[in-house]
Structures are given as structure tokens and as C-alpha cells.
Design a protein around this motif. Structure first.
Motif, PDB file in Angstrom:
ATOM      1  N   LEU A 188       0.810  -1.215   0.000  1.00 47.36           N
ATOM      2  CA  LEU A 188       0.000   0.000   0.000  1.00 47.36           C
ATOM      3  C   LEU A 188       0.847   1.269   0.000  1.00 47.36           C
ATOM      4  O   LEU A 188       0.327   2.371   0.154  1.00 47.36           O
ATOM      5  N   ALA A 189       2.161   1.109  -0.180  1.00 45.04           N
ATOM      6  CA  ALA A 189       3.082   2.244  -0.048  1.00 45.04           C
ATOM      7  C   ALA A 189       2.820   3.338  -1.067  1.00 45.04           C
ATOM      8  O   ALA A 189       3.025   4.530  -0.783  1.00 45.04           O
ATOM      9  N   SER A 190       2.373   2.974  -2.260  1.00 45.72           N
ATOM     10  CA  SER A 190       2.166   3.976  -3.314  1.00 45.72           C
ATOM     11  C   SER A 190       0.756   4.558  -3.310  1.00 45.72           C
ATOM     12  O   SER A 190       0.442   5.427  -4.134  1.00 45.72           O
ATOM     13  N   GLU A 191      -0.088   4.088  -2.397  1.00 45.03           N
ATOM     14  CA  GLU A 191      -1.468   4.563  -2.326  1.00 45.03           C
ATOM     15  C   GLU A 191      -1.565   5.844  -1.502  1.00 45.03           C
ATOM     16  O   GLU A 191      -0.745   6.105  -0.610  1.00 45.03           O
ATOM     17  N   GLY A 192      -2.594   6.639  -1.777  1.00 49.39           N
ATOM     18  CA  GLY A 192      -2.932   7.725  -0.874  1.00 49.39           C
ATOM     19  C   GLY A 192      -3.614   7.153   0.355  1.00 49.39           C
ATOM     20  O   GLY A 192      -4.403   6.200   0.242  1.00 49.39           O
ATOM     21  N   TRP A 193      -3.309   7.703   1.506  1.00 45.22           N
ATOM     22  CA  TRP A 193      -3.834   7.147   2.764  1.00 45.22           C
ATOM     23  C   TRP A 193      -4.840   8.093   3.416  1.00 45.22           C
ATOM     24  O   TRP A 193      -4.648   9.310   3.432  1.00 45.22           O
ATOM     25  N   ILE A 194      -5.901   7.479   3.981  1.00 47.55           N
ATOM     26  CA  ILE A 194      -6.817   8.190   4.868  1.00 47.55           C
ATOM     27  C   ILE A 194      -6.294   7.974   6.280  1.00 47.55           C
ATOM     28  O   ILE A 194      -6.236   6.842   6.757  1.00 47.55           O
ATOM     29  N   ARG A 195      -5.887   9.046   6.940  1.00 50.41           N
ATOM     30  CA  ARG A 195      -5.365   8.945   8.301  1.00 50.41           C
ATOM     31  C   ARG A 195      -6.393   9.524   9.278  1.00 50.41           C
ATOM     32  O   ARG A 195      -7.499   9.931   8.889  1.00 50.41           O
ATOM     33  N   LEU A 206      -0.874   3.916  13.687  1.00 49.89           N
ATOM     34  CA  LEU A 206      -0.566   3.819  12.264  1.00 49.89           C
ATOM     35  C   LEU A 206       0.794   4.432  11.959  1.00 49.89           C
ATOM     36  O   LEU A 206       1.557   3.890  11.152  1.00 49.89           O
ATOM     37  N   ALA A 207       1.101   5.552  12.599  1.00 51.17           N
ATOM     38  CA  ALA A 207       2.388   6.204  12.367  1.00 51.17           C
ATOM     39  C   ALA A 207       3.539   5.271  12.754  1.00 51.17           C
ATOM     40  O   ALA A 207       4.550   5.191  12.039  1.00 51.17           O
ATOM     41  N   GLY A 214       9.396   1.404   7.420  1.00 51.36           N
ATOM     42  CA  GLY A 214      10.188   2.299   6.578  1.00 51.36           C
ATOM     43  C   GLY A 214       9.371   2.974   5.495  1.00 51.36           C
ATOM     44  O   GLY A 214       9.906   3.323   4.439  1.00 51.36           O
ATOM     45  N   LEU A 215       8.075   3.182   5.762  1.00 50.41           N
ATOM     46  CA  LEU A 215       7.182   3.751   4.761  1.00 50.41           C
ATOM     47  C   LEU A 215       6.746   5.152   5.148  1.00 50.41           C
ATOM     48  O   LEU A 215       6.594   5.460   6.331  1.00 50.41           O
ATOM     49  N   ASN A 216       6.537   5.988   4.154  1.00 49.38           N
ATOM     50  CA  ASN A 216       6.038   7.343   4.376  1.00 49.38           C
ATOM     51  C   ASN A 216       5.046   7.691   3.259  1.00 49.38           C
ATOM     52  O   ASN A 216       5.295   8.580   2.440  1.00 49.38           O
ATOM     53  N   PRO A 217       3.902   7.008   3.231  1.00 50.82           N
ATOM     54  CA  PRO A 217       2.942   7.233   2.146  1.00 50.82           C
ATOM     55  C   PRO A 217       2.294   8.601   2.238  1.00 50.82           C
ATOM     56  O   PRO A 217       2.285   9.239   3.296  1.00 50.82           O
ATOM     57  N   HIS A 218       1.704   9.016   1.131  1.00 40.67           N
ATOM     58  CA  HIS A 218       1.055  10.325   1.060  1.00 40.67           C
ATOM     59  C   HIS A 218      -0.294  10.288   1.767  1.00 40.67           C
ATOM     60  O   HIS A 218      -1.109   9.398   1.528  1.00 40.67           O
ATOM     61  N   THR A 219      -0.524  11.246   2.659  1.00 39.47           N
ATOM     62  CA  THR A 219      -1.813  11.364   3.348  1.00 39.47           C
ATOM     63  C   THR A 219      -2.717  12.266   2.521  1.00 39.47           C
ATOM     64  O   THR A 219      -2.382  13.434   2.275  1.00 39.47           O
ATOM     65  N   VAL A 220      -3.876  11.736   2.110  1.00 37.33           N
ATOM     66  CA  VAL A 220      -4.789  12.507   1.261  1.00 37.33           C
ATOM     67  C   VAL A 220      -5.945  13.111   2.053  1.00 37.33           C
ATOM     68  O   VAL A 220      -6.593  14.058   1.585  1.00 37.33           O
TER      69      VAL A 220
END
Length: 296
Positions: A188-195, A206-207, A214-220
Motif C-alpha cells: 500500500l506504499a504507493s497509495e494515498g492514505w486516509i489517516r 498507524l504512524a 520504513g514507509l512514508n505514504p502520502h496522506t490525502v
């Protein structure tokens, strides 16, 4: 000076408005203002500062209200104990519940409790952030907590109910849902995330998961409720990870297990020397199935 005035002052502080507090208490605003004025006169200090938009609590007010909360809680528990000794469970249980925990199991428990003890009221503090939980614990307001981790400073007796599994939630038709295989966070690393709202326990969890991987996905987007986050996912905004039991009905098909599996213990904390009401609540909680996802 009496407990009714204490309750009035606490309501005004909670609402930040005389008008809203009066509506909540079922009294007229002039009557409420008179009672607060009488209390302040007796104490010799100003509890609230009046502003055009409402009221704010003064330094002296905060000190007074902390003790008033303890006094009203003690009064409530004394009444419950007296009625329980007479064979009647009545009064109020105050309980804090972590975000999403028991979204499926807790409603049946409260329904069963209501059917057996119709005069017993339950007040839930849902999804308090760590600062709110610390305040509730410090004030001695709570009778029980339903949590993954017992809050710092809480001396409640702890009972293990089971384990809560976490699942990934993906939009309908997402390619990763089609193979029915468990997913890794890396998938799911390349997906936008709902946080979730910052400083909430779920977002902290989750953080940590993402950082450990080692992941830092984009929060949408960010949501304050799990049900809202799942609905945002369903609309294609992104993906998220949530407790399995908190998935709203009708959205179960969007959930996917994780590999390795992610679980946290489900704990109920009960204040020392509990009354009959807390014991009855604990019995009903123990009758629920807190293990497994119930979805997958």
C-alpha cells in the motif's frame, strides 16, 4: 453551596455558554446565572469570565471545577451503592472507549444491560485523545475503560477480553482486493492514505506501523471517526488500516487481512472496589466474542 451548584458550574464549563448549559440542564438561563452568581459569591472568587461569545473558565475556576468533579462523582457512586444494596441497579456508569474499539460488541452489551437494569445509565467518552484520557483519569471521573492499553496513572484492575485484529480497507474494485490474499503494508506504499486526527491513539498506532516498515505514504485526508474514514475509502479517496470490528456494516467486502497479522489486546479496566453496576457491565462484556475479526 451544594452539589446542584457544582453540577451547574461543570455544565457551564463543558458547554462554554450559559444558554447551552441551561438547555442541557433543563433550567432557565436566569435561574442558572443566579445559581452560578450565588456560588461565586459564596466562594469569593470569579469562576467564569463572561464574553460576547460565551464564558471561559478562570484560573480559580479550573481549580474549583477539578474538585467539584471529584465531589459529584463521589455523590453519584454513593447513590449507586445505596440503591444496589437495596437490590436495584440505578445511577450512572461513566466509561471511556478507545477509537473504534467494540463498535460491534459494545452496543449489544449496552442493550442487554438496559433490558436487565432499565434504571442504569451509561455515559461513554468515545475516542478521547491521550490528553483527554489523562484528564478523566486524574479527575477520578471514570468507572471503567475499554482500551488497548491502560492509560498512564490509571490504577484500575485490568481484565483481558481478547484481541483486536487490524485490516486494510481498499476502494471497491481495487486490484489488490481481487486476489483475496493478505496484504503487506508495503503493498500500500504507493497509495494515498486516509489517516486520523493527529494525537489520536489510532493515528499514533498507524504512524508507528508505517515508520517501522520504513514507509512514508502520502496522506490525502484525515478523519475523526473510523466510519467516516471507511466511507472515504469507499469513494476512492485512498486506503486505510483500521480495527476489523469497527468496519461499518455494508463495507465488509472492502476489508483485507494483513500479513503479518496486526493485533492489539482488548482490555477493560475497572476501578478498585467496583459496585454492582460495574460488575454487571463486566459480566456482559465477558460474554462477547472479542477474538478474531468477525469479517474475513
Amino acid at each position: 453551596m451544594n452539589l446542584r451548584q457544582y453540577k451547574y458550574a461543570l455544565a457551564v464549563a463543558d458547554e462554554g455558554s450559559m444558554t447551552a448549559a441551561a438547555e442541557r440542564l433543563g433550567v432557565t438561563q436566569p435561574s442558572l446565572s443566579q445559581q452560578i452568581g450565588s456560588l461565586e459569591k459564596h466562594l469569593g472568587v470569579q469562576l467564569f469570565t463572561r464574553t460576547p461569545s460565551g464564558v471561559t473558565v478562570t484560573v480559580a475556576g479550573r481549580a474549583f471545577l477539578a474538585e467539584a468533579e471529584i465531589a459529584t462523582t463521589a455523590s453519584r457512586r454513593a447513590i449507586m451503592a445505596a440503591r444496589a444494596a437495596d437490590g436495584e441497579l440505578a445511577g450512572e456508569i461513566i466509561m471511556a472507549v478507545h477509537m473504534g474499539l467494540g463498535a460491534r460488541q459494545l452496543p449489544p452489551v449496552l442493550g442487554q444491560l438496559r433490558n436487565r437494569h432499565p434504571k442504569l445509565q451509561v455515559t461513554l467518552h468515545e475516542e478521547p485523545d491521550p490528553a483527554d484520557m489523562e484528564r478523566l483519569v486524574r479527575q477520578g471521573t471514570l468507572d471503567m475503560v475499554l482500551v488497548h492499553r491502560i492509560p498512564a496513572g490509571c490504577t484500575f484492575d485490568t481484565h483481558i477480553l481478547g484481541e483486536e485484529a487490524y485490516v486494510a480497507v481498499l476502494p471497491k474494485g481495487h486490484p489488490l482486493l481481487s486476489n483475496s490474499a493478505a496484504l503487506r503494508l508495503e503493498d500500500l506504499a504507493s497509495e494515498g492514505w486516509i489517516r486520523f486526527r493527529r494525537a489520536s491513539l489510532l493515528d499514533d498506532y498507524l504512524a508507528r506501523l508505517l515508520a517501522d516498515a520504513g514507509l512514508n505514504p502520502h496522506t490525502v485526508a484525515r478523519a475523526s471517526q473510523i466510519s467516516t474514514a471507511v466511507r472515504l475509502v469507499a469513494q476512492g479517496l485512498g486506503v486505510t488500516v483500521v480495527p476489523a470490528s469497527a468496519i461499518p456494516e455494508g463495507f465488509e467486502e472492502l476489508a483485507c487481512p494483513l500479513l503479518p497479522s496486526l493485533t492489539e489486546p482488548v482490555l477493560v479496566g475497572v476501578r478498585r472496589n467496583p459496585g454492582s453496576a460495574e460488575t454487571a457491565m463486566l459480566d456482559h462484556l465477558n460474554q462477547q466474542n472479542w477474538c478474531g475479526t468477525g469479517l474475513l
